[in-house]
Write an enzyme that holds these catalytic residues in place. Structure first.
Site, mmCIF file in Angstrom:
data_model
loop_
_atom_site.group_PDB
_atom_site.id
_atom_site.type_symbol
_atom_site.label_atom_id
_atom_site.label_comp_id
_atom_site.label_asym_id
_atom_site.label_seq_id
_atom_site.Cartn_x
_atom_site.Cartn_y
_atom_site.Cartn_z
ATOM 1 N N ASP A 161 -12.280 -25.053 -20.433
ATOM 2 C CA ASP A 161 -11.002 -25.275 -19.222
ATOM 3 C C ASP A 161 -11.232 -26.465 -17.880
ATOM 4 O O ASP A 161 -11.158 -26.965 -17.746
ATOM 5 C CB ASP A 161 -9.945 -24.162 -18.878
ATOM 6 N N HIS A 189 -7.157 -17.958 -18.476
ATOM 7 C CA HIS A 189 -7.412 -18.417 -19.544
ATOM 8 C C HIS A 189 -6.451 -18.583 -20.675
ATOM 9 O O HIS A 189 -5.998 -17.893 -22.236
ATOM 10 C CB HIS A 189 -8.706 -18.530 -20.997
#
Ligand code: NAD
Ligand code: LMR
Length: 327
Positions: A161, A189
């Site tokens: 990410d 996440h």
């Protein structure tokens, strides 16, 4: 010659591992002078073990000088025996239309068994990095089984990410991804994660000044980072693999390199308003190989606080969904 580092990798015949294993064996993860022994775990199913043999053949055919040994097994006790790093990749990936939390019921159980066995047989200095989704909550489950290894040794990966956010900011500003610094991922996440753009810099200046479009940052950017995994599944028909493997190389390499500041999902300890017992992405500084401290000084405005509250809420909900697997 240094003593080889023992690296256990689960899901070793899967998609991510196919990109990951050569990067461990060629020195990208632990450095060009560090030999490695790969201890590869798959499920006790003929097809999976046969595929693993094929992966091993290819690794041998690369003739990597740093690869000192390869162990192939369907026995977690053998895979994790004396392992210095345990890379927990093996788990079901999501398909189109699913959220990562939908995997909890199937994947959560894997991490109860593996957490206990790692605690029993891995090396004294073992470090654990969880990739299998939902990664934060799986790391929490595995850590809850440990009696010998401290909870901070169990981390989950939000580096993919961070890397995604870095490149998106660079593209928007017409810069290179190497021009972007201080972009950190907070929380889960999952689409609720918060890429904290308020601290990011582009060529050393605040990204908010370089981009000059707060609405794009608050809405489009946050949504695009959060939903990038789903966009890849929609385009490729299966979940990210090469970029996930690359992010795990970054995660472990930076956790092994003192001075590095990077996003890692760790036991929150209550920092930044997270519930103390959830695993949340946040910036950490590596202090010694495999050891880190949480960076606590990042100031958050009201928008950032509301995003962190939302991702914390999801983590707490995931924790309650697996209450029967913890402890
Ligand atoms: P894959 O299906 O290609 O491979 C998974 C492998 O794990 C399979 O070979 C399977 O046999 C094996 N496996 C399943 N249970 C196991 C167990 N108990 N022990 C050992 N091996 C086991 O999947 P993939 O694309 O490699 O993805 C693996 C996981 O990583 C998925 O959960 C996916 O959602 C997740 N993922 C996470 C991130 C992240 O950023 N955290 C990024 C991409 C993918
Ligand atoms: C990703 O972010 O690409 C992975 O977590 C896979 C997924 O399910 O999105």
């Amino acid at each position: 010659m240094k003593t080889p580092v023992r690296v256990a990798v689960t899901g070793a015949a899967g998609q991510i591992s196919y990109s990951l294993l050569p990067r461990i064996a060629d020195g990208s993860m632990f450095g060009a002078q560090q030999p490695v022994i790969l201890q590869l775990l798959e499920v006790p199913v003929e097809k999976a073990m046969k595929a693993l043999e094929g992966v091993a053949m290819e690794l041998h055919d690369c003739a990597f000088p740093l690869l000192h040994d390869l162990i192939l097994t369907d026995d977690p006790k053998q895979a994790f025996k004396d392992a210095n790093w345990c890379l927990l990749v093996g788990a079901k990936p999501r398909g189109p239309g699913m959220e990562r939390a939908d995997l909890l019921k199937d994947n959560g159980k894997i991490f109860t068994t593996q957490g206990s066995i790692i605690d029993e047989v891995a090396a004294e200095d073992a470090r654990i990095a969880v990739v299998g989704n939902p990664a934060n909550t799986n790391a929490m489950i595995a850590a809850s089984k440990a009696r010998r290894l401290p909870a901070e040794r169990f981390t989950a990966m939000v580096r993919l990410d961070e890397n995604r956010a870095r490149t998106m900011l660079a593209h928007r500003a017409g810069a290179r991804c190497s021009d972007v610094s201080d972009i950190f991922i907070f929380g889960n996440h999952s689409p609720t994660m918060f890429p904290a753009f308020g601290h990011a810099k582009i060529k050393g200046a605040p990204a908010v000044d370089a981009i000059k479009d707060r609405s794009w940052l608050e809405f489009d950017f946050c949504e695009k980072v959060g939903k990038r995994g789903a966009a890849i599944i929609a385009a490729r028909g299966s979940s990210s693999a090469a970029s996930a493997a690359n992010a795990l190389v970054d995660h472990v390499r930076d956790l092994s390199t003192p001075g590095k500041i990077h996003s890692v999902a760790v036991k929150s300890m209550g920092h930044y308003g997270f519930s103390p017992d959830v695993w949340a992405g946040m910036p950490v500084k590596t202090t010694a190989p495999g050891t880190y401290e949480i960076i606590t000084g990042v100031e958050l405005d009201e928008f950032a606080k509301s995003k962190i509250a939302a991702t914390n809420k999801e983590l707490v909900e995931e924790r309650s969904m697996v209450a029967d697997l913890i402890g």
